[in-house]
Design an enzyme around this catalytic site. Sequence first.
Site, PDB file in Angstrom:
ATOM      1  N   THR A 112      23.588 111.268 -38.431  1.00 53.01           N
ATOM      2  CA  THR A 112      22.692 110.680 -37.255  1.00 53.01           C
ATOM      3  C   THR A 112      21.214 110.988 -37.333  1.00 53.01           C
ATOM      4  O   THR A 112      20.617 110.078 -36.951  1.00 53.01           O
ATOM      5  CB  THR A 112      23.253 111.395 -35.805  1.00 53.01           C
ATOM      6  OG1 THR A 112      24.609 111.302 -35.787  1.00 53.01           O
ATOM      7  CG2 THR A 112      22.478 111.154 -34.704  1.00 53.01           C
ATOM      8  N   ARG A 157      21.950 116.132 -43.934  1.00 50.54           N
ATOM      9  CA  ARG A 157      22.230 117.658 -43.662  1.00 50.54           C
ATOM     10  C   ARG A 157      23.402 118.264 -44.435  1.00 50.54           C
ATOM     11  O   ARG A 157      24.378 117.811 -44.397  1.00 50.54           O
ATOM     12  CB  ARG A 157      22.181 117.978 -42.073  1.00 50.54           C
ATOM     13  CG  ARG A 157      21.097 117.526 -41.452  1.00 50.54           C
ATOM     14  CD  ARG A 157      21.289 117.825 -40.010  1.00 50.54           C
ATOM     15  NE  ARG A 157      20.143 117.116 -39.127  1.00 50.54           N
ATOM     16  CZ  ARG A 157      19.930 117.257 -38.047  1.00 50.54           C
ATOM     17  NH1 ARG A 157      21.115 117.812 -37.165  1.00 50.54           N
ATOM     18  NH2 ARG A 157      19.072 116.756 -37.135  1.00 50.54           N
ATOM     19  N   SER A 179      16.945 120.113 -37.823  1.00 50.95           N
ATOM     20  CA  SER A 179      16.880 120.128 -36.503  1.00 50.95           C
ATOM     21  C   SER A 179      17.260 121.459 -36.018  1.00 50.95           C
ATOM     22  O   SER A 179      16.538 122.469 -36.146  1.00 50.95           O
ATOM     23  CB  SER A 179      17.603 119.077 -35.953  1.00 50.95           C
ATOM     24  OG  SER A 179      17.142 119.070 -34.537  1.00 50.95           O
ATOM     25  N   HIS A 180      18.306 121.558 -34.945  1.00 51.71           N
ATOM     26  CA  HIS A 180      18.687 122.835 -34.180  1.00 51.71           C
ATOM     27  C   HIS A 180      19.714 123.561 -35.155  1.00 51.71           C
ATOM     28  O   HIS A 180      20.152 124.561 -34.396  1.00 51.71           O
ATOM     29  CB  HIS A 180      19.073 122.401 -32.933  1.00 51.71           C
ATOM     30  CG  HIS A 180      20.334 121.397 -33.086  1.00 51.71           C
ATOM     31  ND1 HIS A 180      20.197 119.932 -33.425  1.00 51.71           N
ATOM     32  CD2 HIS A 180      21.537 121.568 -32.781  1.00 51.71           C
ATOM     33  CE1 HIS A 180      21.291 119.220 -33.453  1.00 51.71           C
ATOM     34  NE2 HIS A 180      22.133 120.179 -33.099  1.00 51.71           N
ATOM     35  N   LYS A 200      15.115 113.698 -43.965  1.00 54.54           N
ATOM     36  CA  LYS A 200      15.266 112.445 -43.576  1.00 54.54           C
ATOM     37  C   LYS A 200      14.011 111.586 -43.796  1.00 54.54           C
ATOM     38  O   LYS A 200      12.931 112.188 -44.048  1.00 54.54           O
ATOM     39  CB  LYS A 200      15.704 112.382 -42.108  1.00 54.54           C
ATOM     40  CG  LYS A 200      14.513 112.827 -41.115  1.00 54.54           C
ATOM     41  CD  LYS A 200      14.783 112.492 -39.607  1.00 54.54           C
ATOM     42  CE  LYS A 200      13.818 112.731 -38.620  1.00 54.54           C
ATOM     43  NZ  LYS A 200      14.192 112.377 -37.247  1.00 54.54           N
ATOM     44  N   ASP A 252      13.277 123.484 -29.995  1.00 51.90           N
ATOM     45  CA  ASP A 252      14.228 123.858 -31.163  1.00 51.90           C
ATOM     46  C   ASP A 252      13.447 123.972 -32.469  1.00 51.90           C
ATOM     47  O   ASP A 252      12.299 123.961 -32.738  1.00 51.90           O
ATOM     48  CB  ASP A 252      15.329 122.511 -31.286  1.00 51.90           C
ATOM     49  CG  ASP A 252      14.778 121.268 -31.860  1.00 51.90           C
ATOM     50  OD1 ASP A 252      13.756 120.858 -31.679  1.00 51.90           O
ATOM     51  OD2 ASP A 252      15.712 120.547 -32.493  1.00 51.90           O
ATOM     52  N   ASP A 261      12.868 121.850 -35.167  1.00 46.68           N
ATOM     53  CA  ASP A 261      11.977 121.116 -35.775  1.00 46.68           C
ATOM     54  C   ASP A 261      10.908 120.447 -34.540  1.00 46.68           C
ATOM     55  O   ASP A 261      10.123 119.572 -34.895  1.00 46.68           O
ATOM     56  CB  ASP A 261      12.654 119.951 -36.497  1.00 46.68           C
ATOM     57  CG  ASP A 261      13.402 119.008 -35.786  1.00 46.68           C
ATOM     58  OD1 ASP A 261      13.886 119.325 -34.632  1.00 46.68           O
ATOM     59  OD2 ASP A 261      13.376 117.776 -35.727  1.00 46.68           O
ATOM     60  N   ASP A 307      11.780 118.833 -31.695  1.00 40.26           N
ATOM     61  CA  ASP A 307      11.699 117.498 -31.050  1.00 40.26           C
ATOM     62  C   ASP A 307      12.862 117.608 -29.754  1.00 40.26           C
ATOM     63  O   ASP A 307      12.866 116.683 -29.002  1.00 40.26           O
ATOM     64  CB  ASP A 307      12.424 116.500 -31.919  1.00 40.26           C
ATOM     65  CG  ASP A 307      13.879 116.736 -32.531  1.00 40.26           C
ATOM     66  OD1 ASP A 307      14.149 117.850 -32.003  1.00 40.26           O
ATOM     67  OD2 ASP A 307      14.413 115.786 -33.146  1.00 40.26           O
ATOM     68  N   ARG A 308      13.391 118.937 -29.403  1.00 38.24           N
ATOM     69  CA  ARG A 308      14.234 119.036 -28.203  1.00 38.24           C
ATOM     70  C   ARG A 308      13.512 120.138 -27.314  1.00 38.24           C
ATOM     71  O   ARG A 308      12.624 120.515 -27.586  1.00 38.24           O
ATOM     72  CB  ARG A 308      15.543 119.590 -28.599  1.00 38.24           C
ATOM     73  CG  ARG A 308      16.424 118.591 -29.638  1.00 38.24           C
ATOM     74  CD  ARG A 308      17.781 119.026 -30.020  1.00 38.24           C
ATOM     75  NE  ARG A 308      18.127 118.221 -31.101  1.00 38.24           N
ATOM     76  CZ  ARG A 308      19.486 117.806 -31.014  1.00 38.24           C
ATOM     77  NH1 ARG A 308      20.401 118.555 -29.915  1.00 38.24           N
ATOM     78  NH2 ARG A 308      19.948 117.147 -31.911  1.00 38.24           N
ATOM     79  N   THR A 356      24.165 107.175 -29.509  1.00 37.74           N
ATOM     80  CA  THR A 356      23.449 108.272 -29.778  1.00 37.74           C
ATOM     81  C   THR A 356      22.722 108.410 -31.022  1.00 37.74           C
ATOM     82  O   THR A 356      23.315 107.802 -32.117  1.00 37.74           O
ATOM     83  CB  THR A 356      24.465 109.731 -29.933  1.00 37.74           C
ATOM     84  OG1 THR A 356      25.152 109.898 -28.518  1.00 37.74           O
ATOM     85  CG2 THR A 356      23.629 110.997 -30.246  1.00 37.74           C
ATOM     86  N   GLU A 382      18.024 111.729 -24.432  1.00 37.10           N
ATOM     87  CA  GLU A 382      19.545 111.951 -24.739  1.00 37.10           C
ATOM     88  C   GLU A 382      19.831 113.192 -23.971  1.00 37.10           C
ATOM     89  O   GLU A 382      19.023 114.138 -23.941  1.00 37.10           O
ATOM     90  CB  GLU A 382      19.514 112.136 -26.262  1.00 37.10           C
ATOM     91  CG  GLU A 382      19.064 110.810 -26.995  1.00 37.10           C
ATOM     92  CD  GLU A 382      19.459 110.939 -28.356  1.00 37.10           C
ATOM     93  OE1 GLU A 382      19.885 110.034 -29.025  1.00 37.10           O
ATOM     94  OE2 GLU A 382      19.302 112.335 -28.886  1.00 37.10           O
ATOM     95  N   GLU A 383      21.139 113.505 -23.836  1.00 36.45           N
ATOM     96  CA  GLU A 383      21.692 114.444 -23.136  1.00 36.45           C
ATOM     97  C   GLU A 383      21.608 115.702 -24.075  1.00 36.45           C
ATOM     98  O   GLU A 383      21.715 116.982 -23.326  1.00 36.45           O
ATOM     99  CB  GLU A 383      22.951 114.076 -22.611  1.00 36.45           C
ATOM    100  CG  GLU A 383      24.060 113.753 -23.808  1.00 36.45           C
ATOM    101  CD  GLU A 383      24.216 114.827 -24.821  1.00 36.45           C
ATOM    102  OE1 GLU A 383      24.361 116.149 -24.651  1.00 36.45           O
ATOM    103  OE2 GLU A 383      24.494 114.271 -25.942  1.00 36.45           O
ATOM    104  N   SER A 384      21.204 115.623 -25.256  1.00 37.13           N
ATOM    105  CA  SER A 384      21.242 116.746 -26.248  1.00 37.13           C
ATOM    106  C   SER A 384      19.762 117.398 -26.177  1.00 37.13           C
ATOM    107  O   SER A 384      19.266 117.787 -27.357  1.00 37.13           O
ATOM    108  CB  SER A 384      21.644 116.400 -27.554  1.00 37.13           C
ATOM    109  OG  SER A 384      21.038 114.988 -27.858  1.00 37.13           O
ATOM    110  N   LYS A 443      12.111 112.019 -30.487  1.00 38.34           N
ATOM    111  CA  LYS A 443      11.731 112.674 -29.323  1.00 38.34           C
ATOM    112  C   LYS A 443      11.021 113.948 -29.525  1.00 38.34           C
ATOM    113  O   LYS A 443      10.662 114.358 -30.591  1.00 38.34           O
ATOM    114  CB  LYS A 443      13.398 113.320 -28.914  1.00 38.34           C
ATOM    115  CG  LYS A 443      14.291 113.792 -30.022  1.00 38.34           C
ATOM    116  CD  LYS A 443      15.540 114.078 -29.816  1.00 38.34           C
ATOM    117  CE  LYS A 443      16.504 114.625 -30.737  1.00 38.34           C
ATOM    118  NZ  LYS A 443      16.987 113.482 -31.628  1.00 38.34           N
TER     119      LYS A 443
END
Length: 544
Positions: A18, A22, A113-114, A126, A278, A280, A282-283, A345, A364-366, A377
């Site tokens: 996604t 990873r 990420s997380h 990425k 998180d 990186d 972005d959340r 997603t 996004e819901e995440s 994000k």
Amino acid sequence: MKIAIVETRPFKDQKPGTSGLRKRVRVFRQPHYLENFVQAIFDTQKDLHGGTLVLGGDGRYHNREAIQVILRMAAANGIARVLVGAGGILSTPAASCVIRKHRAQGGIVLSASHNPGGPDADFGIKYNIANGGPAPESVTGAIHQATLSLSRYHIAEIPHVDIDHLGETRLGEMSVEVIDPVADYETLMESLFDFDRIHALFNSGHFHMRFDAMHAVTGPYAVRILENRLGAEPGTVMRAEPLADFGGGHPDPNLAHAHDLVQQLFGREAPDFGAASDGDGDRNMILGRRFFVTPSDSLAVLAANAHHVPGYRQGIRGIARSMPTSQAADRVAARLGVECFETPTGWKFFGNLLDAGRVTLCGEESFGTSSDHVREKDGLWAVLFWLNLLAVKRQSVEQIVREHWRLYGRNYYTRHDYEAVDSERAEALMKDLGDKLAALKGQRFGDYRVEQADDFAYTDPVDGSRSEHQGLRVLFEGGSRVVFRLSGTGTEGATLRLYVERFEPDPERHNLDTQEALAELIAIAEQIAGIREHTGREKPDVIT
């Protein structure tokens, strides 16, 4: 400068998920593994030759070593200029900002990420394209194909590059510029938000917040902007220092993993506002005093109130949300008379809509929310947006959200995560459920009747590309639904995600416990999919 051509063999497991490739750190530390993937980027992305590359990461274990490898390979592959964040640090939204501001041809972001960090945990890489966003499937597909036939890579034989001090270094024909990782991002944030008004809020003596940086990349950004620039009291930012293993924690800003922050916000002497980001950056997670804001509600509230913020004062052009994200934003778009798009997603699916000027806000819901200011994000951006609203409206977080529900209705929403499920068992569940979909239409389960059941597919309205098999949906009359997906962000096993949503228009019924309000639908999801039977799990690992 001597350039070595190193013979190698293809690795068959380098298909990006996604958001990039990873794997466990030990996988990336195999001889040639990282080098192969980087060479595939340079072989397929011809605009980088003679161009500018942005490079940085979230500071997790193996970040600094990987940067040295990539710099040596960039010098050997004709890259003219590399902008690297000091210390190897560059949050994902800041990387997007730097790519766009400096008109770079692309960027390499090192992060999982997380996901947890450390020698026995996860690493990721990425590629972001020239618009600052994650590479679309056409690009990641080309990179993957290149990895399958790779037989050599190019790397310069040069000494260690100092990435800890600002300034320029020459590596043969290539320039390496070590940049302040926060500066460009801070300037962009100040252009969007009313910093003076937020500063006045912090200095009123009546407002207090806590921000949990989770020992991840956002720490330096939050300290610089929240404490040094906006006047939040020293110590507002918890766990501010980025650590290679995130202090042994799980840098995922949710109610389970940001436990200390949640305790404070739900405690007796709770501050007015809480937030977390998180690994990186972005959340985001948004909390009021003893009040949790779901990411879906956060997107809807920001969209409905965007006109209060300088950068969006002229209104928004549209909203985009991932398919599993609740339909709360759709109701705002309808009232505003703007377009609303439902995408798969993955933030890369918003890129064309943003570039085409079709949407302004995305979510996004995440725990991901952002706008057209970058193509990622952006966790701290969402926090600053909320601070700007709090400074303007002078209401609590809970008051703002409840006022929104009274106007638009409430979308009760939850996500159940079953983590590290045996991949074969998870895939068998999805196959069995997929085989049942056609027969579900018209069936009644308790108070709910199935209106439609499908395997979600998306046709990009800008370029016409089509993405299939993006999640299994069971849609009920009246707008309720359950959605099943296998996540593409883990490194071992599979993560099964169940999303459950029910719309409630009656303000008298807006105070129900979320799990109680959705209990019947959760039971129906189990009845339809057989989660316990397929996974062997009695309950989810994380409930959001």
